[in-house]
Design a protein around this motif. Structure first.
Motif, PDB file in Angstrom:
ATOM      1  N   THR A 155       0.857  -1.180   0.000  1.00  0.00           N
ATOM      2  CA  THR A 155       0.000   0.000   0.000  1.00  0.00           C
ATOM      3  C   THR A 155       0.893   1.230   0.000  1.00  0.00           C
ATOM      4  O   THR A 155       1.858   1.299   0.754  1.00  0.00           O
ATOM      5  CB  THR A 155      -0.892   0.003   1.258  1.00  0.00           C
ATOM      6  N   ALA A 166      -5.805   5.574   9.010  1.00  0.00           N
ATOM      7  CA  ALA A 166      -6.800   4.754   8.318  1.00  0.00           C
ATOM      8  C   ALA A 166      -6.211   3.400   7.929  1.00  0.00           C
ATOM      9  O   ALA A 166      -6.855   2.355   8.097  1.00  0.00           O
ATOM     10  CB  ALA A 166      -7.335   5.486   7.090  1.00  0.00           C
ATOM     11  N   TRP A 167      -4.992   3.408   7.402  1.00  0.00           N
ATOM     12  CA  TRP A 167      -4.328   2.150   7.040  1.00  0.00           C
ATOM     13  C   TRP A 167      -4.166   1.260   8.265  1.00  0.00           C
ATOM     14  O   TRP A 167      -4.495   0.072   8.224  1.00  0.00           O
ATOM     15  CB  TRP A 167      -2.972   2.421   6.386  1.00  0.00           C
ATOM     16  N   GLU A 169      -5.757   1.266  11.137  1.00  0.00           N
ATOM     17  CA  GLU A 169      -7.053   0.786  11.648  1.00  0.00           C
ATOM     18  C   GLU A 169      -7.544  -0.387  10.810  1.00  0.00           C
ATOM     19  O   GLU A 169      -8.089  -1.361  11.345  1.00  0.00           O
ATOM     20  CB  GLU A 169      -8.084   1.913  11.670  1.00  0.00           C
ATOM     21  N   GLN A 170      -7.353  -0.324   9.517  1.00  0.00           N
ATOM     22  CA  GLN A 170      -7.729  -1.433   8.645  1.00  0.00           C
ATOM     23  C   GLN A 170      -6.894  -2.677   8.973  1.00  0.00           C
ATOM     24  O   GLN A 170      -7.424  -3.777   9.056  1.00  0.00           O
ATOM     25  CB  GLN A 170      -7.548  -1.043   7.180  1.00  0.00           C
ATOM     26  N   VAL A 171      -5.603  -2.493   9.172  1.00  0.00           N
ATOM     27  CA  VAL A 171      -4.714  -3.604   9.535  1.00  0.00           C
ATOM     28  C   VAL A 171      -5.159  -4.232  10.856  1.00  0.00           C
ATOM     29  O   VAL A 171      -5.261  -5.456  10.975  1.00  0.00           O
ATOM     30  CB  VAL A 171      -3.241  -3.128   9.635  1.00  0.00           C
ATOM     31  N   ARG A 172      -5.448  -3.402  11.838  1.00  0.00           N
ATOM     32  CA  ARG A 172      -5.888  -3.903  13.152  1.00  0.00           C
ATOM     33  C   ARG A 172      -7.220  -4.639  13.024  1.00  0.00           C
ATOM     34  O   ARG A 172      -7.444  -5.650  13.677  1.00  0.00           O
ATOM     35  CB  ARG A 172      -6.008  -2.757  14.150  1.00  0.00           C
ATOM     36  N   GLY A 173      -8.107  -4.134  12.184  1.00  0.00           N
ATOM     37  CA  GLY A 173      -9.394  -4.801  11.968  1.00  0.00           C
ATOM     38  C   GLY A 173      -9.235  -6.161  11.331  1.00  0.00           C
ATOM     39  O   GLY A 173      -9.900  -7.119  11.699  1.00  0.00           O
ATOM     40  N   GLN A 174      -8.330  -6.275  10.361  1.00  0.00           N
ATOM     41  CA  GLN A 174      -8.071  -7.557   9.716  1.00  0.00           C
ATOM     42  C   GLN A 174      -7.478  -8.553  10.702  1.00  0.00           C
ATOM     43  O   GLN A 174      -7.835  -9.719  10.706  1.00  0.00           O
ATOM     44  CB  GLN A 174      -7.111  -7.382   8.521  1.00  0.00           C
TER      45      GLN A 174
END
Length: 182
Positions: A155, A166-167, A169-174
């Motif tokens: 990315t 934002a990146w 948070e997406q990583v933590r969500g995954q």
């Protein structure tokens, strides 16, 4: 896990060069750590003159130890004053990160040495293969080499806090959604 199952969580802050993203990276790492996340790796160390690579250091996020990574070649234009042996020594920090849990591993930059296939390339690959989320900075000058090195799987982030947050948070969500990766 087979090669087809490998999930690459790798991002680069793309910037114009000469330390432009260093303060942003340091601020982001501090925020993530303040939020209770474990961040390992190397960040740019203190440097009195970002234009002078002769006094460049990197700092171990876990221990605070500074690693000098320069050779004394001064400010001559077009001359890389990074010391490949010193980079190898500092690389121990990244190899040590492989032995412990981490929410994020930072590699201070993908630069001239990495673009030539040296520097921290081996450590990047080990961290990615082991499934760690990895963040680095890449200047526009080395973006083509970065894209070739990563096969276009990384990315590319704008040099601003909103994009980084934002990146991550997406990583933590995954990671939360995939307990096998944790």
């Amino acid at each position: 896990m087979g090669a087809a199952e490998l999930s690459v969580v790798l991002a680069a802050i793309v910037h114009p060069g000469k330390g432009h993203a260093d303060a942003l990276l340091l601020d982001f790492v501090q925020r993530v750590q303040d939020g209770g996340c474990v961040v390992r790796g190397l960040v740019p160390g203190p440097q009195s003159d970002p234009q002078d690579c002769a006094a460049r250091t990197v700092r171990d996020l876990e221990t605070g130890v500074l690693y000098p990574i320069s050779q004394g070649q001064g400010k001559q234009p077009g001359v890389c004053c990074l010391d490949p042996d010193a980079l190898l020594t500092a690389g121990v920090v990244l190899r040590r990160a492989l032995q412990g849990p981490a929410d994020l591993v930072v590699v201070n930059r993908f630069g001239i040495q990495e673009a030539a296939g040296g520097g921290f390339c081996a450590e990047f690959l080990e961290l990615i293969t082991a499934g760690y989320p990895v963040l680095t900075v890449v200047s526009h000058a080395y973006l083509p080499a970065w894209r070739e090195f990563t096969g276009g799987l990384a990315t590319e982030l704008n040099a601003d806090m909103a994009a980084l947050s934002a990146w991550f948070e997406q990583v933590r969500g995954q990671a939360a959604a995939d307990p096998v990766a944790s």
